[in-house]
Design a protein around this motif. Structure first.
Motif, mmCIF file in Angstrom:
data_model
loop_
_atom_site.group_PDB
_atom_site.id
_atom_site.type_symbol
_atom_site.label_atom_id
_atom_site.label_comp_id
_atom_site.label_asym_id
_atom_site.label_seq_id
_atom_site.Cartn_x
_atom_site.Cartn_y
_atom_site.Cartn_z
ATOM 1 N N ARG A 131 25.092 13.362 34.754
ATOM 2 C CA ARG A 131 26.178 13.713 35.135
ATOM 3 C C ARG A 131 27.157 12.532 34.893
ATOM 4 N NH1 ARG A 131 27.738 15.051 39.680
ATOM 5 N NH2 ARG A 131 26.047 14.415 41.056
ATOM 6 N N TRP A 132 26.795 11.318 35.125
ATOM 7 C CA TRP A 132 27.780 10.298 34.756
ATOM 8 C C TRP A 132 27.880 10.152 33.231
ATOM 9 C CZ3 TRP A 132 31.224 7.760 37.427
ATOM 10 C CH2 TRP A 132 31.215 7.785 38.815
ATOM 11 N N LYS A 133 26.788 10.250 32.505
ATOM 12 C CA LYS A 133 26.631 10.136 30.988
ATOM 13 C C LYS A 133 27.833 11.144 30.458
ATOM 14 C CE LYS A 133 22.976 9.284 28.821
ATOM 15 N NZ LYS A 133 22.990 7.794 28.282
ATOM 16 N N MET A 134 27.626 12.310 30.951
ATOM 17 C CA MET A 134 28.462 13.465 30.489
ATOM 18 C C MET A 134 30.141 12.688 30.807
ATOM 19 S SD MET A 134 26.800 16.150 29.311
ATOM 20 C CE MET A 134 25.272 17.043 29.357
ATOM 21 N N ALA A 135 30.254 12.424 32.073
ATOM 22 C CA ALA A 135 31.685 12.106 32.210
ATOM 23 C C ALA A 135 32.018 10.771 31.324
ATOM 24 C CB ALA A 135 31.488 11.543 33.868
ATOM 25 N N VAL A 185 40.145 1.223 22.678
ATOM 26 C CA VAL A 185 39.033 0.955 21.879
ATOM 27 C C VAL A 185 37.995 0.165 22.977
ATOM 28 C CG1 VAL A 185 38.034 -0.398 20.140
ATOM 29 C CG2 VAL A 185 39.710 0.914 19.732
ATOM 30 N N LEU A 186 38.635 -0.715 23.662
ATOM 31 C CA LEU A 186 38.068 -1.515 24.602
ATOM 32 C C LEU A 186 37.514 -0.822 25.502
ATOM 33 C CD1 LEU A 186 40.138 -4.626 24.727
ATOM 34 C CD2 LEU A 186 38.186 -4.690 23.764
ATOM 35 N N LEU A 187 38.269 0.133 26.048
ATOM 36 C CA LEU A 187 37.772 1.193 27.354
ATOM 37 C C LEU A 187 36.579 1.787 26.688
ATOM 38 C CD1 LEU A 187 38.165 2.095 30.073
ATOM 39 C CD2 LEU A 187 39.956 3.856 29.109
ATOM 40 N N ILE A 188 36.479 2.338 25.314
ATOM 41 C CA ILE A 188 35.418 3.120 24.733
ATOM 42 C C ILE A 188 34.183 2.144 24.970
ATOM 43 C CG2 ILE A 188 34.440 3.796 22.654
ATOM 44 C CD1 ILE A 188 37.120 5.055 22.081
ATOM 45 N N TRP A 189 34.239 0.963 24.432
ATOM 46 C CA TRP A 189 33.097 -0.134 24.640
ATOM 47 C C TRP A 189 32.771 0.065 26.009
ATOM 48 C CZ3 TRP A 189 35.349 -4.642 21.302
ATOM 49 C CH2 TRP A 189 35.417 -4.548 20.199
ATOM 50 N N VAL A 190 33.548 -0.031 26.960
ATOM 51 C CA VAL A 190 33.093 -0.104 28.269
ATOM 52 C C VAL A 190 32.356 1.078 28.829
ATOM 53 C CG1 VAL A 190 34.020 -0.296 30.772
ATOM 54 C CG2 VAL A 190 34.982 -1.773 29.135
ATOM 55 N N LEU A 191 32.924 2.400 28.433
ATOM 56 C CA LEU A 191 32.138 3.448 28.582
ATOM 57 C C LEU A 191 30.831 3.694 27.922
ATOM 58 C CD1 LEU A 191 35.042 5.918 28.394
ATOM 59 C CD2 LEU A 191 33.936 5.380 30.450
ATOM 60 N N ILE A 192 30.722 2.983 26.586
ATOM 61 C CA ILE A 192 29.504 3.301 25.957
ATOM 62 C C ILE A 192 28.593 2.357 26.542
ATOM 63 C CG2 ILE A 192 28.266 2.610 23.975
ATOM 64 C CD1 ILE A 192 30.827 3.217 22.376
ATOM 65 N N VAL A 193 28.684 1.166 27.208
ATOM 66 C CA VAL A 193 27.724 0.151 28.028
ATOM 67 C C VAL A 193 27.437 0.967 29.172
ATOM 68 C CG1 VAL A 193 27.606 -1.932 29.099
ATOM 69 C CG2 VAL A 193 28.613 -1.932 26.753
ATOM 70 N N GLY A 194 28.327 1.462 29.831
ATOM 71 C CA GLY A 194 28.062 2.113 31.170
ATOM 72 C C GLY A 194 27.275 3.325 30.912
ATOM 73 N N ALA A 195 27.304 3.969 30.068
ATOM 74 C CA ALA A 195 26.480 5.431 29.523
ATOM 75 C C ALA A 195 25.090 4.736 29.274
ATOM 76 C CB ALA A 195 26.897 6.078 28.480
ATOM 77 N N ALA A 196 24.780 3.535 28.553
ATOM 78 C CA ALA A 196 23.586 2.876 28.501
ATOM 79 C C ALA A 196 23.054 2.476 29.552
ATOM 80 C CB ALA A 196 23.872 1.796 27.383
ATOM 81 N N ALA A 197 23.771 1.999 30.442
ATOM 82 C CA ALA A 197 23.060 1.155 31.725
ATOM 83 C C ALA A 197 22.526 2.545 32.514
ATOM 84 C CB ALA A 197 24.397 0.713 32.339
ATOM 85 N N MET A 198 23.397 3.830 32.477
ATOM 86 C CA MET A 198 22.962 5.057 33.264
ATOM 87 C C MET A 198 21.447 5.417 32.662
ATOM 88 S SD MET A 198 24.833 5.935 35.759
ATOM 89 C CE MET A 198 26.205 4.949 36.305
ATOM 90 N N GLY A 199 21.453 5.135 31.192
ATOM 91 C CA GLY A 199 20.250 5.825 30.540
ATOM 92 C C GLY A 199 19.008 4.901 30.895
ATOM 93 N N LEU A 200 19.231 3.623 31.135
ATOM 94 C CA LEU A 200 18.381 2.525 31.662
ATOM 95 C C LEU A 200 17.825 2.877 32.860
ATOM 96 C CD1 LEU A 200 19.490 -0.688 29.585
ATOM 97 C CD2 LEU A 200 17.562 0.847 29.164
ATOM 98 N N SER A 201 18.702 3.193 33.805
ATOM 99 C CA SER A 201 18.401 3.215 35.143
ATOM 100 C C SER A 201 17.663 4.378 35.453
ATOM 101 C CB SER A 201 19.909 3.525 35.959
ATOM 102 O OG SER A 201 20.678 4.839 35.795
ATOM 103 N N ALA A 202 17.940 5.502 34.629
ATOM 104 C CA ALA A 202 16.597 6.547 34.660
ATOM 105 C C ALA A 202 15.231 6.114 34.442
ATOM 106 C CB ALA A 202 17.172 7.652 33.897
ATOM 107 N N GLN A 203 14.935 5.054 33.820
ATOM 108 C CA GLN A 203 13.930 4.701 33.221
ATOM 109 C C GLN A 203 13.262 3.691 34.115
ATOM 110 O OE1 GLN A 203 12.734 6.228 30.978
ATOM 111 N NE2 GLN A 203 14.627 7.413 30.538
ATOM 112 N N SER A 204 13.997 2.979 35.213
ATOM 113 C CA SER A 204 13.595 1.929 36.055
ATOM 114 C C SER A 204 13.069 2.560 37.331
ATOM 115 C CB SER A 204 14.946 1.110 36.416
ATOM 116 O OG SER A 204 15.617 1.876 36.956
#
Length: 204
Positions: A131-135, A185-204
């Motif tokens: 849900r966070w990744k969707m957001a 543009v910088l905000l998009i980068w923050v959101l991309i990194v945040g989405a990646a972090a959420m994906g990684l958290s699911a694998q931990s």
């Protein structure tokens, strides 16, 4: 591809607005910027179908997503991708019908993603990280639309400069436009990194 392409486009933009560079160099930089920018645009469009497919394969969507629904999602995404590339290749203006379809489709997608992220529209509740990744994806699309609106005057101003009609006022205006757009543009980068972090958290 999304972040890397964005970095390339961001760097190229500094050459486009540099009044101290030769006109030919600025023209080349503008062409590079326009073409490289299609990498993050493509990545944004494909983020949703690939993400939903992976979530389905992992069993995170429960019974909410069937193979038939996946086929529809991929069909719509590929049509959208084709429209985006057609707009790019033909250099269609924002007032063109397809460009307007693309714009309003993104608004509809923001609403749909926001509804899913808030726990609606799905028969099976999604894991919190999804849900966070969707957001985050919805937020990235919002930022992309904001950039598009901010830069609407950029094409005409830059066109005049590239035709050799540069004035201090024009140079100042394009720098100001890009300065405002870079915030998103910088905000998009923050959101991309945040989405990646959420994906990684699911694998931990």
């Amino acid at each position: 591809y999304w972040l890397g392409g964005d970095l390339g486009a961001f760097y190229s933009s500094t050459f486009v607005v540099d009044a101290n560079r030769p006109l030919a160099a600025r023209v080349a930089a503008a062409q590079i910027l326009a073409n490289v920018d299609m990498a993050p645009r493509t990545a944004l469009i494909l983020a949703l179908p690939t993400g939903i497919t992976l979530a389905h394969l992992k069993g995170w969507t429960g019974d909410s997503i069937s193979p038939e629904i996946l086929l529809v999602i991929w069909t719509v995404a590929l049509i959208w991708l084709g429209i985006a590339w057609f707009i790019h290749v033909r250099h269609l203006p924002p007032t063109n019908f397809l460009a307007r379809v693309d714009f309003f489709w993104r608004i509809a997608l923001i609403c749909g993603l926001s509804a899913i992220a808030s726990g609606q529209l799905m028969a099976t509740p999604l894991p919190d990280f999804l849900r966070w990744k969707m957001a985050f994806l919805a937020g990235s699309i919002v930022c992309g639309l904001a950039i598009r609106v901010i830069l609407r005057p950029f094409g005409a101003a830059m066109g005049a400069i590239l035709r050799g009609e540069s004035t201090p006022e024009l140079e100042s205006s394009i720098k100001a436009l890009l300065g405002r757009a870079r915030i998103f543009v910088l905000l998009i980068w923050v959101l991309i990194v945040g989405a990646a972090a959420m994906g990684l958290s699911a694998q931990s």
